[in-house]
Design a protein around this motif. Structure first.
Motif, PDB file in Angstrom:
ATOM      1  N   GLY A  86      15.041  12.430  -2.901  1.00 13.23           N
ATOM      2  CA  GLY A  86      15.073  11.702  -3.935  1.00 13.23           C
ATOM      3  C   GLY A  86      14.015  11.194  -4.329  1.00 13.23           C
ATOM      4  N   SER A  87      14.617  10.374  -5.658  1.00 13.87           N
ATOM      5  CA  SER A  87      13.204   9.844  -6.208  1.00 13.87           C
ATOM      6  C   SER A  87      13.255   7.924  -5.883  1.00 13.87           C
ATOM      7  CB  SER A  87      13.179   9.091  -7.176  1.00 13.87           C
ATOM      8  OG  SER A  87      13.689  10.067  -8.222  1.00 13.87           O
ATOM      9  N   ILE A  88      11.790   7.823  -5.599  1.00 12.41           N
ATOM     10  CA  ILE A  88      11.792   6.316  -5.168  1.00 12.41           C
ATOM     11  C   ILE A  88      11.278   5.871  -6.207  1.00 12.41           C
ATOM     12  CG2 ILE A  88       9.338   4.583  -4.072  1.00 12.41           C
ATOM     13  CD1 ILE A  88       8.512   7.056  -2.626  1.00 12.41           C
ATOM     14  N   ILE A  89      12.356   4.647  -6.174  1.00 13.09           N
ATOM     15  CA  ILE A  89      12.848   3.226  -7.534  1.00 13.09           C
ATOM     16  C   ILE A  89      12.732   2.237  -6.654  1.00 13.09           C
ATOM     17  CG2 ILE A  89      14.301   3.073  -8.639  1.00 13.09           C
ATOM     18  CD1 ILE A  89      16.188   5.737  -8.806  1.00 13.09           C
ATOM     19  N   PRO A  90      11.734   1.437  -7.151  1.00  9.14           N
ATOM     20  CA  PRO A  90      11.787  -0.060  -7.263  1.00  9.14           C
ATOM     21  C   PRO A  90      12.463  -0.836  -7.499  1.00  9.14           C
ATOM     22  CG  PRO A  90       9.605   1.119  -7.514  1.00  9.14           C
ATOM     23  CD  PRO A  90      10.634   1.824  -8.028  1.00  9.14           C
ATOM     24  N   VAL A  91      13.323  -2.232  -6.629  1.00 12.00           N
ATOM     25  CA  VAL A  91      14.394  -2.316  -7.364  1.00 12.00           C
ATOM     26  C   VAL A  91      14.124  -4.231  -7.891  1.00 12.00           C
ATOM     27  CG1 VAL A  91      16.567  -2.848  -7.437  1.00 12.00           C
ATOM     28  CG2 VAL A  91      16.400  -1.276  -6.820  1.00 12.00           C
ATOM     29  N   GLN A 137       7.293  13.595  -4.895  1.00 11.20           N
ATOM     30  CA  GLN A 137       7.836  12.138  -4.474  1.00 11.20           C
ATOM     31  C   GLN A 137       9.890  12.623  -3.903  1.00 11.20           C
ATOM     32  OE1 GLN A 137       7.898   8.649  -5.993  1.00 11.20           O
ATOM     33  NE2 GLN A 137       8.985   9.506  -7.504  1.00 11.20           N
ATOM     34  N   THR A 138       9.755  13.566  -4.874  1.00 13.81           N
ATOM     35  CA  THR A 138      11.197  14.196  -5.103  1.00 13.81           C
ATOM     36  C   THR A 138      12.110  14.794  -4.132  1.00 13.81           C
ATOM     37  OG1 THR A 138      10.827  14.899  -7.136  1.00 13.81           O
ATOM     38  CG2 THR A 138      11.173  12.851  -6.912  1.00 13.81           C
ATOM     39  N   GLU A 173       0.860  -1.248  -0.168  1.00 11.68           N
ATOM     40  CA  GLU A 173       0.252   0.007  -0.027  1.00 11.68           C
ATOM     41  C   GLU A 173       0.484   0.534   0.202  1.00 11.68           C
ATOM     42  OE1 GLU A 173      -2.045  -3.147   2.287  1.00 11.68           O
ATOM     43  OE2 GLU A 173      -0.335  -2.411   2.200  1.00 11.68           O
ATOM     44  N   TRP A 174       1.911   1.243   0.685  1.00 13.57           N
ATOM     45  CA  TRP A 174       2.872   3.018   1.123  1.00 13.57           C
ATOM     46  C   TRP A 174       3.385   2.720  -0.159  1.00 13.57           C
ATOM     47  CZ3 TRP A 174       7.888   3.207  -0.616  1.00 13.57           C
ATOM     48  CH2 TRP A 174       8.431   4.805   0.901  1.00 13.57           C
ATOM     49  N   LEU A 175       3.807   0.924  -1.131  1.00 15.03           N
ATOM     50  CA  LEU A 175       4.175   1.770  -2.567  1.00 15.03           C
ATOM     51  C   LEU A 175       3.889   1.893  -3.570  1.00 15.03           C
ATOM     52  CD1 LEU A 175       6.957   1.692  -4.221  1.00 15.03           C
ATOM     53  CD2 LEU A 175       6.769  -0.444  -4.127  1.00 15.03           C
ATOM     54  N   ALA A 176       2.525   1.980  -3.539  1.00 15.02           N
ATOM     55  CA  ALA A 176       1.340   1.355  -4.821  1.00 15.02           C
ATOM     56  C   ALA A 176       1.264   2.965  -4.166  1.00 15.02           C
ATOM     57  CB  ALA A 176       0.454   0.930  -4.481  1.00 15.02           C
ATOM     58  N   SER A 177       0.423   3.408  -3.110  1.00 11.13           N
ATOM     59  CA  SER A 177       0.638   5.172  -3.299  1.00 11.13           C
ATOM     60  C   SER A 177       1.549   6.201  -3.315  1.00 11.13           C
ATOM     61  CB  SER A 177       0.634   5.611  -1.473  1.00 11.13           C
ATOM     62  OG  SER A 177       0.976   5.641  -0.853  1.00 11.13           O
ATOM     63  N   ARG A 178       2.623   5.996  -4.125  1.00 16.28           N
ATOM     64  CA  ARG A 178       3.192   7.085  -4.146  1.00 16.28           C
ATOM     65  C   ARG A 178       4.270   6.871  -5.212  1.00 16.28           C
ATOM     66  NH1 ARG A 178       2.801   5.929   1.453  1.00 16.28           N
ATOM     67  NH2 ARG A 178       3.332   7.134   3.028  1.00 16.28           N
ATOM     68  N   LEU A 179       3.610   5.747  -5.703  1.00 15.70           N
ATOM     69  CA  LEU A 179       4.720   5.397  -7.435  1.00 15.70           C
ATOM     70  C   LEU A 179       3.735   6.464  -8.526  1.00 15.70           C
ATOM     71  CD1 LEU A 179       4.848   1.641  -8.390  1.00 15.70           C
ATOM     72  CD2 LEU A 179       6.475   3.153  -7.759  1.00 15.70           C
TER      73      LEU A 179
END
Length: 291
Positions: free
Chosen positions: A25-30, A20-21, A9-15
């Motif tokens: 900095g940017s949120i980068i999924p790895v 976010q930057t 939920e946290w990641l989905a709400s911020r993509l």
């Protein structure tokens, strides 16, 4: 954030959030998926077919020390920097590491970045399986990125060597905790890698990493984790060294300890691939010592 985990939920709400930057900095999924050689799975191919939007692929085997005879040990700092720069990752970026792997390889890449001094790095709790089960977006579109000037800062306190293990066998100042399955720990089955003896490091405890996850692929709630860890004979007041077959699932144990707020935990990078191959090093078989 104090937890090493973030929720789907946290990641989905911020993509894709344009704000976010603004500060960190940017949120980068790895995507850190890695599979055992006999699995008949290709992690990079699967990433190319379906990944979280904006994700980059971190190849554990490619990002290892090429001169080592051991599997996927830590690369040199300059090798790591070169690879991360190509991925378009900057020092201020917030990294969310995930996998679709039976060995929960995201924890290994989380530790890679931590031992190289990255500040904001987390693991997606539940990984790609939970993300997909919840119907969240996936894409096959390539992730575009510009090279960066990423600089690592190696943190030697987060890892241990064979010499360190030998010293702790004498001092008993640190506890060794092995993440392999019980049968491998006890030496009742052969090791999957040829040339390795069966058994475990003397005085080690055993917490099979797979026992630390719930049915939805998330880590168990903290009290359940603590109960399992203490039932294995681990003293939470003393430092810990985690080990496994080749250094991947040892990082799962470190992640579990970190989720409980325990930070004095280091990884034996060579793990059983190194210890079990050296006939001059002591081993034990059978269950762990009585508590």
């Amino acid at each position: 954030m104090t937890s090493p985990l973030v929720s789907t939920e946290w990641l989905a709400s911020r993509l894709g959030d344009p704000g976010q930057t603004s500060t960190s900095g940017s949120i980068i999924p790895v995507d850190a998926s890695w599979h055992m050689p006999d699995s008949q799975r290709n992690a990079e191919k699967e990433y190319n077919e379906a990944h979280i939007p904006g994700a980059v692929f971190f190849d554990i085997d490619e990002n290892s020390h090429k001169a080592s005879s051991l599997p996927h040990t830590l690369p040199r700092v300059d090798q790591f920097e070169k690879s991360v720069r190509k991925l378009g990752i900057s020092n201020d970026d917030i990294l969310v590491i995930y996998d679709d792997s039976d060995v929960r390889s995201a924890a290994r890449v989380w530790w890679h970045f931590r031992v190289m001094g990255h500040r904001e790095v987390y693991v997606l709790d539940g990984g790609l399986r939970k993300w997909h089960a919840e119907g969240r977006p996936l894409t096959s579109a390539p992730t575009s990125s510009e090279p960066t000037m990423y600089q690592a800062r190696f943190m030697p306190a987060l890892m241990r060597t064979t010499d360190d293990i030998l010293m702790t066998l004498k001092s008993r100042k640190e506890q060794v905790v092995d993440a392999r399955a019980c049968a491998r720990f006890e030496g009742t089955v052969a090791e999957p890698r040829k040339g390795l003896r069966s058994g475990h490091i003397p005085h080690a405890r055993n917490i099979p990493f797979a026992a630390l996850f719930a049915d939805d692929n998330t880590l168990l709630p903290t009290e359940e984790l603590r109960t399992k860890i203490e039932a294995a004979g681990v003293d939470m007041s003393k430092p810990v060294i985690t080990s496994c077959g080749s250094g991947i699932t040892a990082c799962v144990l470190k992640l579990a300890f970190a989720s409980l707020g325990k930070q004095d935990v280091a990884i034996y990078d060579g793990s059983w691939s190194e210890w079990g191959s050296d006939i001059g090093l002591p081993i034990e078989t059978g269950p762990a010592e009585s508590i």
